[in-house]
Scaffold this motif. Structure first.
Motif, PDB file in Angstrom:
ATOM      1  N   UNK A 115       0.812  -1.351   0.139  1.00 17.71           N
ATOM      2  CA  UNK A 115      -0.061  -0.140   0.134  1.00 17.71           C
ATOM      3  C   UNK A 115       0.944   1.271  -0.179  1.00 17.71           C
ATOM      4  N   UNK A 116       1.875   1.330   0.652  1.00 20.70           N
ATOM      5  CA  UNK A 116       2.827   2.521   0.695  1.00 20.70           C
ATOM      6  C   UNK A 116       3.539   2.720  -0.566  1.00 20.70           C
ATOM      7  N   UNK A 117       3.901   1.416  -1.290  1.00 24.32           N
ATOM      8  CA  UNK A 117       4.508   1.641  -2.739  1.00 24.32           C
ATOM      9  C   UNK A 117       3.552   2.292  -3.628  1.00 24.32           C
ATOM     10  N   UNK A 118       2.085   1.762  -3.265  1.00 27.24           N
ATOM     11  CA  UNK A 118       1.268   2.241  -4.447  1.00 27.24           C
ATOM     12  C   UNK A 118       0.855   3.781  -4.103  1.00 27.24           C
ATOM     13  N   UNK A 119       1.009   4.188  -2.926  1.00 25.30           N
ATOM     14  CA  UNK A 119       0.963   5.666  -2.469  1.00 25.30           C
ATOM     15  C   UNK A 119       2.231   6.409  -3.095  1.00 25.30           C
ATOM     16  N   UNK A 120       3.310   5.926  -2.998  1.00 23.62           N
ATOM     17  CA  UNK A 120       4.454   6.515  -3.670  1.00 23.62           C
ATOM     18  C   UNK A 120       4.389   6.613  -5.052  1.00 23.62           C
ATOM     19  N   UNK A 121       4.190   5.517  -5.999  1.00 24.76           N
ATOM     20  CA  UNK A 121       4.025   5.622  -7.339  1.00 24.76           C
ATOM     21  C   UNK A 121       2.921   5.924  -8.052  1.00 24.76           C
ATOM     22  N   UNK A 122       1.625   5.767  -7.294  1.00 28.23           N
ATOM     23  CA  UNK A 122       0.413   6.333  -8.127  1.00 28.23           C
ATOM     24  C   UNK A 122       0.209   7.794  -7.698  1.00 28.23           C
TER      25      UNK A 122
ATOM     26  N   UNK B 106      21.643  15.480  -1.819  1.00 30.50           N
ATOM     27  CA  UNK B 106      22.670  15.087  -0.905  1.00 30.50           C
ATOM     28  C   UNK B 106      21.969  14.112   0.323  1.00 30.50           C
ATOM     29  N   UNK B 107      20.791  13.864   0.421  1.00 27.35           N
ATOM     30  CA  UNK B 107      20.089  13.073   1.181  1.00 27.35           C
ATOM     31  C   UNK B 107      19.443  11.724   0.861  1.00 27.35           C
ATOM     32  N   UNK B 108      19.960  11.072  -0.267  1.00 33.97           N
ATOM     33  CA  UNK B 108      19.572  10.071  -1.045  1.00 33.97           C
ATOM     34  C   UNK B 108      19.391   8.837  -0.008  1.00 33.97           C
ATOM     35  N   UNK B 109      20.204   8.727   1.072  1.00 33.50           N
ATOM     36  CA  UNK B 109      20.199   7.643   1.998  1.00 33.50           C
ATOM     37  C   UNK B 109      18.878   7.913   2.737  1.00 33.50           C
ATOM     38  N   UNK B 110      18.530   9.059   3.098  1.00 32.32           N
ATOM     39  CA  UNK B 110      17.290   9.295   3.908  1.00 32.32           C
ATOM     40  C   UNK B 110      15.917   9.064   3.031  1.00 32.32           C
ATOM     41  N   UNK B 111      16.065   9.455   1.723  1.00 32.20           N
ATOM     42  CA  UNK B 111      14.783   9.397   0.955  1.00 32.20           C
ATOM     43  C   UNK B 111      14.755   8.599  -0.211  1.00 32.20           C
ATOM     44  N   UNK B 112      14.832   7.331  -0.119  1.00 29.02           N
ATOM     45  CA  UNK B 112      15.211   6.462  -1.223  1.00 29.02           C
ATOM     46  C   UNK B 112      14.380   6.291  -2.183  1.00 29.02           C
ATOM     47  N   UNK B 113      13.375   7.056  -2.535  1.00 28.97           N
ATOM     48  CA  UNK B 113      12.617   7.033  -3.723  1.00 28.97           C
ATOM     49  C   UNK B 113      12.934   8.143  -4.621  1.00 28.97           C
ATOM     50  N   UNK B 114      13.598   9.333  -3.869  1.00 30.33           N
ATOM     51  CA  UNK B 114      13.797  10.462  -4.731  1.00 30.33           C
ATOM     52  C   UNK B 114      14.909  10.330  -5.969  1.00 30.33           C
TER      53      UNK B 114
ATOM     54  N   UNK C  35       3.353  10.373  -3.325  1.00 27.04           N
ATOM     55  CA  UNK C  35       3.767  10.336  -1.821  1.00 27.04           C
ATOM     56  C   UNK C  35       5.195  10.186  -1.784  1.00 27.04           C
ATOM     57  N   UNK C  36       5.575  10.995  -0.634  1.00 27.59           N
ATOM     58  CA  UNK C  36       7.101  10.661   0.231  1.00 27.59           C
ATOM     59  C   UNK C  36       6.878   9.343   0.945  1.00 27.59           C
ATOM     60  N   UNK C  37       7.912   8.371   0.561  1.00 26.61           N
ATOM     61  CA  UNK C  37       7.943   7.264   0.928  1.00 26.61           C
ATOM     62  C   UNK C  37       7.915   7.394   2.428  1.00 26.61           C
ATOM     63  N   UNK C  38       8.497   8.223   3.393  1.00 26.88           N
ATOM     64  CA  UNK C  38       8.683   8.199   4.799  1.00 26.88           C
ATOM     65  C   UNK C  38       7.312   8.648   5.288  1.00 26.88           C
TER      66      UNK C  38
END
Length: 459
Positions: free
Chosen positions: A23-30, A350-358, A33-36
């Motif tokens: 459900x989280x991935x659907x929020x991110x991709x559809x 610079x914060x890719x380790x915190x925001x994996x989807x970005x 949404x921000x993954x966190x």
């Protein structure tokens, strides 16, 4: 019916952690949404235990982090482009691929849970294609897939695939790093950071945050690295401390260390030009108090300005003020401030380790579109500074277009570019490859986000 009852169908079962991850991935991709944020919302909605939440977090963050590489594996295994599959089916396959490639999930479990997830979430008609593709993914190890996919590929393209980055980011990092550090920097983006806390000067001491699971940050005198939920600490709940990356702490500290040559005023004033969500503003407020100054925090968006106010609430209200306005069109008179922090909107690379989807969401065009706004904000910061005063230009991105290219384009005879690394002598190897007068922090070198800092003095 509670969420815990919504995971069964005849002959099918899926655990709540995997359902919440899907459900989280659907929020991110559809929904973009921000993954966190989506992850936290779905964990609450599914009422996950701490153990289930940990599994869900690894499924979501790992899948998002390696998405581009997993997509290539899925295409190769399925013999078809992802665009020929329903987006929701792709997300089921991504979750299954992460379990097979990067987790200790047994093959039969990764396959069966992928098929069951598809059947429950998407319907029985989807199970055949999911079963066929995920079994072919499982036929090879991650290294075997990488060897097959990178055969005949150029060095940079292969490095991008092996480290889970778009090729354009690899090229951008190569332009600002020594060649022998490139792979280490990319790999560091794939290591989730331990939460870093910061005390608010004048409100708390660092020792209050230390304990069995905590240690002092190596460079910042205000920081603590601590496992666990920060809100468990009274100092955090009371806003006498907060969550802030050590790199963010260091760039604020550097601004306060530069000698102020501006004419003596009855009241010193500092400015945080782009203050949301308020981490640097809170640290600067405490440091301004020690210098006999007050802080004006400007933020362009009301909801982010509200976050700044919350971050500053523990300080007396006569020490700070929050205003909402366009930083490129100041509400104040030119030359009003002794010190100005211009932590400008940027790509966040610079914060890719915190925001994996970005890393998969950002594009080179977006980076270059931000360049003019960053220049305009630096122009405004310079004009807002009194003669002899100091400006910090900061981004959470190492990309040349957002860092040195902005400073060198704007800096003219109005300002002197200072030796920023000299104001962080405790930090090893801080000098940017693009210009030794600038600071460039890196996860693989310093354990921080990849923060950039330039210090300028208004002539």
């Amino acid at each position: 019916m509670s969420p815990r009852d919504q995971r069964r169908q005849p002959d099918r079962f899926i655990d709540l952690a995997r359902m919440a991850a899907f459900d989280t991935l659907r929020d991110v991709h559809a929904s973009g949404a921000y993954a966190n944020l989506a992850l936290a919302e779905q964990q609450r909605a599914h009422d996950l235990t701490s153990q289930e939440a940990a599994l869900c977090t690894e499924l979501v963050n790992g899948t998002c982090r390696w998405e581009g590489t997993y997509d290539r594996i899925i295409e190769a295994a399925g013999g078809r482009a992802l665009g020929t599959l329903q987006p929701a089916i792709v997300d089921v396959l991504r979750l299954g691929t992460h379990q097979l490639m990067a987790m200790r999930t047994p093959t039969h479990a990764a396959v069966s849970t992928s098929v069951d997830l598809a059947g429950i979430a998407l319907g029985e008609r989807t199970t055949g294609v999911v079963n066929a593709i995920i079994r072919k993914v499982a036929a090879r190890s991650f290294d075997e897939w990488l060897d097959e996919l990178t055969a005949g590929m150029g060095e940079r393209g292969a490095l991008a695939l092996r480290t889970g980055h778009p090729r354009w980011i690899v090229d951008a990092w190569a332009a600002v790093l020594p060649e022998d550090e490139l792979e280490a920097a990319l790999q560091a983006d794939n290591v989730p950071p331990v939460p870093t806390l910061v005390v608010r000067p004048g409100l708390a001491e660092r020792d209050e945050l230390l304990g069995e699971s905590a240690s002092p940050t190596p460079y910042s005198p205000f920081g603590v690295i601590r496992e666990g939920n920060p809100s468990e600490l009274a100092a955090v709940r009371q806003r006498r401390a907060g969550v802030q990356d050590e790199g963010s702490q260091l760039v604020a500290l550097a601004l306060t260390r530069v000698e102020d040559h501006s004419p003596t005023q009855q009241q010193k004033r500092w400015l945080d030009l782009c203050a949301g969500p308020g981490g640097k503003a809170a640290l600067l407020t405490g440091l301004a108090q020690q210098d006999g100054a007050t802080l004006l925090a400007n933020e362009a968006h009301q909801h982010r300005a509200d976050l700044v106010r919350k971050a500053l609430m523990a300080y007396p209200v006569n020490q700070w003020q929050v205003v909402v306005g366009d930083g490129t069109k100041p509400q104040w008179q030119p030359g009003s401030f002794n010190r100005v922090m211009a932590d400008v909107p940027c790509s966040g690379l610079g914060s890719l380790r915190r925001r994996p989807e970005s890393r998969w969401r950002r594009t080179p065009d977006e980076v270059h579109e931000l360049h003019q706004l960053q220049r305009d904000l630096l122009e405004s910061a310079i004009e807002s500074t009194a003669p002899g005063g100091v400006i910090a230009y900061v981004t959470c991105s190492p990309h040349r277009a957002e860092t040195s290219a902005v400073v060198t384009a704007v800096a003219d005879d109005r300002v002197e570019i200072l030796d920023a690394p000299a104001h962080l002598p405790e930090v090893p190897e801080p000098r940017a490859l693009t210009d030794e007068r600038f600071v460039q922090l890196w996860p693989h070198r310093h354990g921080t986000d990849a923060m950039f800092l330039a210090l300028l003095r208004r002539r």
